[in-house]
Design an enzyme around this catalytic site. Structure first.
Site, PDB file in Angstrom:
ATOM      1  CB  CYS A 106      -0.976  -0.056   1.173  1.00 24.93           C
ATOM      2  SG  CYS A 106      -2.261   1.204   1.142  1.00 24.93           S
ATOM      3  CG  HIS A 126      -3.575   2.769  -2.250  1.00 28.46           C
ATOM      4  ND1 HIS A 126      -4.129   3.903  -2.805  1.00 28.46           N
ATOM      5  CD2 HIS A 126      -4.609   2.029  -1.784  1.00 28.46           C
ATOM      6  CE1 HIS A 126      -5.437   3.854  -2.682  1.00 28.46           C
ATOM      7  NE2 HIS A 126      -5.760   2.726  -2.064  1.00 28.46           N
TER       8      HIS A 126
END
Length: 189
Positions: A106, A126
């Protein structure tokens, strides 16, 4: 053969799924996982207000190394805290110099950028962390859900946590074990 060892660094604001799912999956594979609190041994408030109790402090865990993998969960605040920590920098630099696996998910890969680790590798993050990660052109970017380039393994977000965890298992203990762990999880193919 001695069990493989993993260090998961838990910072305030970490994304819960990106922390717990890799810990669970690695433990199912027989990997000895240490969850280390960046700020000590006290419970850590994560990004969605779930409290997670670390096994130990990062300071204590550091003395128990080296580890076969160092794992950095995401979460914006968690990644920022990892990025600002001199101890995280030291651990990542040691892991990189000894050619140990580093896995980040992420926003977690932005800590690699902050600490100048894995330059030249292909990474993913992400989608909202992509611009930050690509600032300075130190990495090439992949839209893959999980990307492994040498000893840097990255992934995109909460929805890729199982794939990320299984990729760590495969890297440390092999594809057969990853498949054994995956089967009872009833994951969508």
């Amino acid at each position: 053969m001695a069990s493989k060892r993993a260090l998961v660094i838990l910072a305030k604001g970490a994304e819960e799924m990106e922390t717990v799912i890799p810990v669970d999956v690695m433990r199912r594979a027989g990997i000895k996982v240490t969850v280390a609190g960046l700020a000590g041994k006290d419970p850590v408030q994560c990004s969605r207000d779930v409290m997670i109790c670390p096994d130990t402090s990062l300071e204590d865990a550091k003395t128990q190394g080296p580890y076969d993998v160092v794992v950095l969960p995401g979460g914006n605040l968690g990644a920022q805290n990892l990025s600002e920590s001199p101890m995280v920098k030291e651990i990542l630099k040691e892991q990189e110099s000894r050619k140990g696996l580093i896995a980040a998910i992420c926003a977690g890969p932005t800590a690699l950028l902050a600490h100048e680790v894995g330059f030249g590798c292909k990474v993913t993050t992400h989608p909202l962390a992509k611009d930050k990660m690509m600032n300075g052109s130190h990495y090439s970017y992949s839209e893959s859900r999980v990307e492994k380039d040498g000893l840097i393994l990255t992934s995109r977000g909460p929805g890729t946590s199982f794939e990320f965890a299984l990729a760590i298992v495969e890297a440390l203990v092999g594809k057969d074990m990853a498949n054994q762990v995956k089967a009872p999880l009833v994951l969508k193919d």
